[in-house]
Structure formats: structure tokens, C-alpha cells
Design an enzyme around this catalytic site. Structure first.
Site, PDB file in Angstrom:
ATOM      1  N   GLY A 101      48.369  40.184  60.579  1.00  0.00           N
ATOM      2  CA  GLY A 101      47.056  39.944  60.004  1.00  0.00           C
ATOM      3  C   GLY A 101      45.994  40.685  60.791  1.00  0.00           C
ATOM      4  N   GLN A 111      37.810  43.052  63.709  1.00  0.00           N
ATOM      5  CA  GLN A 111      38.711  43.659  64.704  1.00  0.00           C
ATOM      6  C   GLN A 111      38.727  45.186  64.626  1.00  0.00           C
ATOM      7  OE1 GLN A 111      42.085  40.858  63.611  1.00  0.00           O
ATOM      8  NE2 GLN A 111      42.439  41.138  65.790  1.00  0.00           N
ATOM      9  N   CYS A 160      47.390  37.724  69.180  1.00  0.00           N
ATOM     10  CA  CYS A 160      46.320  38.409  68.452  1.00  0.00           C
ATOM     11  C   CYS A 160      46.298  39.877  68.864  1.00  0.00           C
ATOM     12  CB  CYS A 160      44.985  37.748  68.790  1.00  0.00           C
ATOM     13  SG  CYS A 160      43.567  38.509  67.988  1.00  0.00           S
ATOM     14  N   LEU A 161      46.113  40.771  67.894  1.00  0.00           N
ATOM     15  CA  LEU A 161      46.057  42.204  68.207  1.00  0.00           C
ATOM     16  C   LEU A 161      44.882  42.550  69.122  1.00  0.00           C
ATOM     17  CD1 LEU A 161      46.930  43.750  64.712  1.00  0.00           C
ATOM     18  CD2 LEU A 161      48.412  43.629  66.721  1.00  0.00           C
ATOM     19  N   HIS A 199      44.016  31.708  61.492  1.00  0.00           N
ATOM     20  CA  HIS A 199      43.681  32.635  62.576  1.00  0.00           C
ATOM     21  C   HIS A 199      42.692  33.708  62.103  1.00  0.00           C
ATOM     22  CE1 HIS A 199      45.045  35.133  66.185  1.00  0.00           C
ATOM     23  NE2 HIS A 199      44.371  35.998  65.467  1.00  0.00           N
ATOM     24  N   GLU A 200      42.992  34.289  60.942  1.00  0.00           N
ATOM     25  CA  GLU A 200      42.146  35.394  60.460  1.00  0.00           C
ATOM     26  C   GLU A 200      40.791  34.894  59.976  1.00  0.00           C
ATOM     27  OE1 GLU A 200      43.123  38.194  61.356  1.00  0.00           O
ATOM     28  OE2 GLU A 200      45.204  37.655  61.707  1.00  0.00           O
ATOM     29  N   HIS A 223      38.542  34.416  62.794  1.00  0.00           N
ATOM     30  CA  HIS A 223      37.925  35.667  63.266  1.00  0.00           C
ATOM     31  C   HIS A 223      36.589  35.924  62.564  1.00  0.00           C
ATOM     32  CE1 HIS A 223      40.505  37.752  66.101  1.00  0.00           C
ATOM     33  NE2 HIS A 223      41.573  37.641  65.336  1.00  0.00           N
TER      34      HIS A 223
HETATM   35 ZN    ZN Z   1      43.547  37.830  65.846  1.00  0.00          ZN
END
Ligand code: ZN
Length: 150
Positions: A46, A51, A88-89, A130-131, A134
Site C-alpha cells: 500500500g 508518501q 511502512c515504506l 494504515h493507508e 497516512h
Molecule cells: Zn505506511
């Protein structure tokens, strides 16, 4: 499609709230395509627009049964609870245990503005939460549960 650099922890943009998408134009389409390429290249499941440095309410996901694009996503219902490892990226190498709902229903628009309803369990449910977090400037590290000695 092109790869966009992923914003990493320490950049204050990750704590900002993203704005609603009002224009369903070519620019939005390009953003979604670039996010898709970026997510798959980074081997994530995701990615939120913030991001890649864009404060718009756009999320892409690639969990199990294929690709999802979520524009202006909102959680409409949650059920149960799950406790799993999350990463998380934007926080490379960091993993911790969070509590998330077991079942999550989301409504979101696609790039043309059409509304859809999606349901997720397990990883997909965690990913929705999670997304969408963000988009409100919340990182998974704020959802971590620290267990007492059991
Ligand atoms: Zn993330």
C-alpha cells in the site's frame, strides 16, 4: 508511468493532513499510475499520496486479489480486532505490533469519481487502516501496542 521517490520518516510532510480530491483529471490519473509503479517497485502492499510528497487523499493498494485505487477513502465500518506486525515504506526496517480491526469496510472513489465499497479482512483490513491513517498524518508507530510482561 514513472517511479516517484518515497518520503522517509523525519520529513514533516508525513504528519500533515491530506486534502480531499475535487478534480478527477489527467493529473490525478498520472499520480495514481506513478503511485502504482512506485508501490510495486518498492515491494509494498500500500502507498498513500503523501508518501510521494502529494497531500491529496489518494491511496493505492496491492493486496492478494489485485490492485485497488482509493480516492477520498473513508472507513464506514469496523468489526473485531487483530494484533499483527506492521511496517511502512516510509519507515524502512521498522516493524512493530499494532491493533487494528479484523474486518473493515471502506468507501472510496476511483480516478473517474465513481464510488465503490470494499471489504477487507486480515492484511487487507490492516492496509486500509494504515493507508487511511497516512491521509490524516498518522503513522503506524502511533498505533503500536506495548505489551506488559505476560
Ligand atoms: Zn505506511
Amino acid at each position: 508511468m514513472s517511479y516517484r521517490e518515497i518520503v522517509k520518516i523525519g520529513d514533516p510532510i508525513l504528519n500533515k493532513k491530506s486534502r480531499k480530491v475535487e478534480k478527477f483529471d489527467d493529473k490525478l490519473s498520472r499520480l495514481i499510475d506513478d503511485m502504482k509503479e512506485t508501490m510495486y517497485k518498492a515491494e509494498g502492499v500500500g502507498l498513500a499520496a503523501v508518501q510521494v510528497g502529494v497531500l491529496r487523499r489518494v491511496v493505492v493498494m496491492g493486496v492478494g486479489d489485485g490492485f485497488l485505487e482509493l480516492v477520498n477513502p473513508e472507513i464506514i465500518s469496523c468489526e473485531g480486532e487483530q494484533k499483527e506486525q506492521e511496517g511502512c515504506l516510509s519507515l524502512p526496517g521498522e516493524y512493530d505490533t499494532t491493533v487494528r480491526p479484523a474486518v473493515v469496510k471502506v468507501q472510496a472513489q476511483d480516478r473517474t469519481g465513481k464510488w465503490h465499497i470494499y471489504k477487507g479482512t486480515e492484511l487487507k483490513a490492516r492496509c486500509f487502516c494504515h493507508e487511511i491513517d497516512h491521509l490524516d498524518g498518522i503513522l503506524f508507530t502511533q498505533r503500536v501496542v506495548h505489551e506488559e510482561n505476560s
